[in-house]
Design a protein around this motif. Structure first.
Motif, PDB file in Angstrom:
ATOM      1  N   SER A  62      18.449 -48.737  -7.640  1.00  0.00           N
ATOM      2  CA  SER A  62      16.980 -48.686  -7.673  1.00  0.00           C
ATOM      3  C   SER A  62      16.375 -50.084  -7.696  1.00  0.00           C
ATOM      4  CB  SER A  62      16.494 -47.886  -8.888  1.00  0.00           C
ATOM      5  OG  SER A  62      17.010 -48.448 -10.084  1.00  0.00           O
ATOM      6  N   ASP A  63      17.091 -51.058  -8.246  1.00  0.00           N
ATOM      7  CA  ASP A  63      16.567 -52.416  -8.323  1.00  0.00           C
ATOM      8  C   ASP A  63      16.547 -53.043  -6.923  1.00  0.00           C
ATOM      9  OD1 ASP A  63      16.761 -55.436  -8.558  1.00  0.00           O
ATOM     10  OD2 ASP A  63      16.470 -54.916 -10.663  1.00  0.00           O
ATOM     11  N   PRO A  64      15.409 -53.601  -6.496  1.00  0.00           N
ATOM     12  CA  PRO A  64      15.314 -54.186  -5.153  1.00  0.00           C
ATOM     13  C   PRO A  64      16.336 -55.298  -4.904  1.00  0.00           C
ATOM     14  CG  PRO A  64      13.128 -53.999  -6.135  1.00  0.00           C
ATOM     15  CD  PRO A  64      14.110 -53.637  -7.203  1.00  0.00           C
ATOM     16  N   VAL A  65      16.655 -56.080  -5.943  1.00  0.00           N
ATOM     17  CA  VAL A  65      17.646 -57.151  -5.767  1.00  0.00           C
ATOM     18  C   VAL A  65      19.013 -56.554  -5.474  1.00  0.00           C
ATOM     19  CG1 VAL A  65      18.896 -59.028  -6.910  1.00  0.00           C
ATOM     20  CG2 VAL A  65      16.414 -58.845  -7.166  1.00  0.00           C
ATOM     21  N   LEU A  66      19.396 -55.521  -6.226  1.00  0.00           N
ATOM     22  CA  LEU A  66      20.686 -54.876  -5.988  1.00  0.00           C
ATOM     23  C   LEU A  66      20.715 -54.185  -4.636  1.00  0.00           C
ATOM     24  CD1 LEU A  66      21.505 -53.449  -9.539  1.00  0.00           C
ATOM     25  CD2 LEU A  66      22.507 -55.449  -8.396  1.00  0.00           C
ATOM     26  N   GLN A  67      19.568 -53.653  -4.201  1.00  0.00           N
ATOM     27  CA  GLN A  67      19.501 -53.065  -2.857  1.00  0.00           C
ATOM     28  C   GLN A  67      19.772 -54.128  -1.801  1.00  0.00           C
ATOM     29  OE1 GLN A  67      15.746 -51.048  -2.258  1.00  0.00           O
ATOM     30  NE2 GLN A  67      15.982 -49.832  -4.121  1.00  0.00           N
ATOM     31  N   ARG A  68      19.314 -55.348  -2.044  1.00  0.00           N
ATOM     32  CA  ARG A  68      19.530 -56.453  -1.099  1.00  0.00           C
ATOM     33  C   ARG A  68      20.974 -56.922  -1.138  1.00  0.00           C
ATOM     34  NH1 ARG A  68      15.911 -60.737   0.634  1.00  0.00           N
ATOM     35  NH2 ARG A  68      16.837 -61.464   2.574  1.00  0.00           N
ATOM     36  N   LEU A  69      21.560 -56.951  -2.352  1.00  0.00           N
ATOM     37  CA  LEU A  69      22.948 -57.399  -2.486  1.00  0.00           C
ATOM     38  C   LEU A  69      23.939 -56.344  -2.007  1.00  0.00           C
ATOM     39  CD1 LEU A  69      22.819 -59.105  -6.015  1.00  0.00           C
ATOM     40  CD2 LEU A  69      22.922 -60.239  -3.786  1.00  0.00           C
ATOM     41  N   PHE A  70      23.547 -55.060  -2.132  1.00  0.00           N
ATOM     42  CA  PHE A  70      24.421 -53.953  -1.725  1.00  0.00           C
ATOM     43  C   PHE A  70      23.650 -53.011  -0.803  1.00  0.00           C
ATOM     44  CE2 PHE A  70      25.561 -55.271  -6.070  1.00  0.00           C
ATOM     45  CZ  PHE A  70      26.848 -55.739  -5.840  1.00  0.00           C
ATOM     46  N   PRO A  71      23.342 -53.465   0.398  1.00  0.00           N
ATOM     47  CA  PRO A  71      22.526 -52.645   1.312  1.00  0.00           C
ATOM     48  C   PRO A  71      23.312 -51.462   1.866  1.00  0.00           C
ATOM     49  CG  PRO A  71      23.306 -54.614   2.436  1.00  0.00           C
ATOM     50  CD  PRO A  71      23.753 -54.741   1.007  1.00  0.00           C
ATOM     51  N   ASP A  72      22.577 -50.497   2.393  1.00  0.00           N
ATOM     52  CA  ASP A  72      23.218 -49.378   3.082  1.00  0.00           C
ATOM     53  C   ASP A  72      23.974 -49.895   4.299  1.00  0.00           C
ATOM     54  OD1 ASP A  72      22.606 -47.227   1.463  1.00  0.00           O
ATOM     55  OD2 ASP A  72      20.727 -46.774   2.492  1.00  0.00           O
ATOM     56  N   ALA A  73      25.141 -49.315   4.526  1.00  0.00           N
ATOM     57  CA  ALA A  73      25.965 -49.749   5.654  1.00  0.00           C
ATOM     58  C   ALA A  73      25.456 -49.181   6.976  1.00  0.00           C
ATOM     59  CB  ALA A  73      27.413 -49.316   5.441  1.00  0.00           C
ATOM     60  N   LEU A 147      26.109 -68.816  -4.370  1.00  0.00           N
ATOM     61  CA  LEU A 147      24.814 -69.418  -4.049  1.00  0.00           C
ATOM     62  C   LEU A 147      24.024 -68.524  -3.103  1.00  0.00           C
ATOM     63  CD1 LEU A 147      25.791 -73.188  -3.594  1.00  0.00           C
ATOM     64  CD2 LEU A 147      24.387 -72.214  -5.436  1.00  0.00           C
ATOM     65  N   ASN A 148      24.709 -67.917  -2.149  1.00  0.00           N
ATOM     66  CA  ASN A 148      24.042 -66.994  -1.231  1.00  0.00           C
ATOM     67  C   ASN A 148      23.466 -65.799  -1.995  1.00  0.00           C
ATOM     68  OD1 ASN A 148      23.439 -66.165   1.591  1.00  0.00           O
ATOM     69  ND2 ASN A 148      24.718 -64.432   1.013  1.00  0.00           N
ATOM     70  N   ASP A 149      24.255 -65.242  -2.921  1.00  0.00           N
ATOM     71  CA  ASP A 149      23.774 -64.104  -3.712  1.00  0.00           C
ATOM     72  C   ASP A 149      22.581 -64.494  -4.579  1.00  0.00           C
ATOM     73  OD1 ASP A 149      25.673 -62.424  -2.644  1.00  0.00           O
ATOM     74  OD2 ASP A 149      27.063 -62.593  -4.334  1.00  0.00           O
ATOM     75  N   LEU A 150      22.639 -65.689  -5.166  1.00  0.00           N
ATOM     76  CA  LEU A 150      21.522 -66.147  -5.996  1.00  0.00           C
ATOM     77  C   LEU A 150      20.254 -66.305  -5.164  1.00  0.00           C
ATOM     78  CD1 LEU A 150      23.293 -68.807  -8.257  1.00  0.00           C
ATOM     79  CD2 LEU A 150      22.402 -66.581  -8.964  1.00  0.00           C
ATOM     80  N   ARG A 151      20.396 -66.850  -3.957  1.00  0.00           N
ATOM     81  CA  ARG A 151      19.224 -67.016  -3.096  1.00  0.00           C
ATOM     82  C   ARG A 151      18.674 -65.663  -2.629  1.00  0.00           C
ATOM     83  NH1 ARG A 151      18.801 -69.662   1.496  1.00  0.00           N
ATOM     84  NH2 ARG A 151      16.804 -70.540   0.939  1.00  0.00           N
ATOM     85  N   LEU A 152      19.577 -64.715  -2.341  1.00  0.00           N
ATOM     86  CA  LEU A 152      19.109 -63.375  -1.972  1.00  0.00           C
ATOM     87  C   LEU A 152      18.334 -62.744  -3.129  1.00  0.00           C
ATOM     88  CD1 LEU A 152      22.151 -61.815  -0.066  1.00  0.00           C
ATOM     89  CD2 LEU A 152      19.905 -62.361   0.881  1.00  0.00           C
ATOM     90  N   ALA A 153      18.855 -62.921  -4.343  1.00  0.00           N
ATOM     91  CA  ALA A 153      18.207 -62.344  -5.521  1.00  0.00           C
ATOM     92  C   ALA A 153      16.823 -62.961  -5.736  1.00  0.00           C
ATOM     93  CB  ALA A 153      19.084 -62.551  -6.761  1.00  0.00           C
ATOM     94  N   ILE A 154      16.763 -64.280  -5.710  1.00  0.00           N
ATOM     95  CA  ILE A 154      15.471 -64.952  -5.920  1.00  0.00           C
ATOM     96  C   ILE A 154      14.526 -64.641  -4.770  1.00  0.00           C
ATOM     97  CG2 ILE A 154      14.327 -67.195  -6.125  1.00  0.00           C
ATOM     98  CD1 ILE A 154      16.900 -68.233  -7.465  1.00  0.00           C
TER      99      ILE A 154
END
Length: 201
Positions: A62-73, A147-154
């Motif tokens: 449900s969290d938008p950041v987690l949706q970005r880190l773990f998108p639908d395939a 670093l990529n994950d941190l930038r995606l999250a921010i």
């Protein structure tokens, strides 16, 4: 924050970081770890075989950041030709894929963020001048992914969806409450870019 990675003999990379920079990166990595959460069964799980065969979630987070880190395939925004049946089929495929891959993806992202924390904690107590962080080739890859994950999250928290959004960040007034997060986003981008350059043949 002018720090940038440089290649070191024998592979790997090094960067000079001051105390504030070390503290910021470590804090962001810890926050990422908290967001990703523990593995299946939590920290108390002692059965590696059970963890190996544990199924992941089938629904997107449900969290938008987690949706970005773990998108639908599968799927995403459909065009005019998209039908309800096709959308349902894509959701089913995504759920199945997520069920069997998300735990491993989360474990990988946890290990990358932990590698960042551990390498910063292993630095000799930085004085006023900071310290030089030296990474092996394997650690460099982990840092690059983290670093990529941190930038995606921010970037998700800042509602950055494309390059145009990113360009607007440079023009934010200093009094804008997003300014510190923007500065961290841009600085991490510079670190990531120079680290990638050190890994290129």
């Amino acid at each position: 924050m002018p720090g940038h990675f440089e290649p070191i003999p024998g592979g790997g990379a090094a960067v000079a970081l001051d105390e504030v920079e070390i503290s910021i990166i470590r804090s962001l990595a810890v926050q990422l770890l908290e967001l990703i959460g523990p593995g299946p069964g939590g920290d108390a799980s002692g059965d590696p075989l059970a963890e190996l065969f544990a199924e992941g979630p089938s629904e997107p987070p449900s969290d938008p950041v987690l949706q970005r880190l773990f998108p639908d395939a599968y799927g995403g925004p459909g065009g005019e030709e998209a039908t309800v049946d096709k959308a349902d089929e894509q959701r089913a495929h995504s759920a199945e894929f997520r069920r069997f891959t998300e735990n491993d993806l989360r474990a990988g992202k946890r290990e990358d963020a932990l590698a960042v924390v551990r390498s910063l904690d292993a630095l000799a107590s930085p004085g006023e001048g900071g310290a030089v962080l030296k990474l092996s080739p394997e650690e460099s890859l982990r840092w690059m992914r983290a670093l990529n994950d941190l930038r995606l999250a921010i970037g998700t928290r800042l509602d950055i969806t494309d390059e145009e959004d990113s360009d607007l960040l440079y023009r934010l007034p200093d009094e804008d409450p997003r300014k510190p997060m923007v500065m961290a986003y841009l600085w991490l981008g510079g670190l990531q870019e120079t680290l990638v350059e050190t890994l290129m043949p």
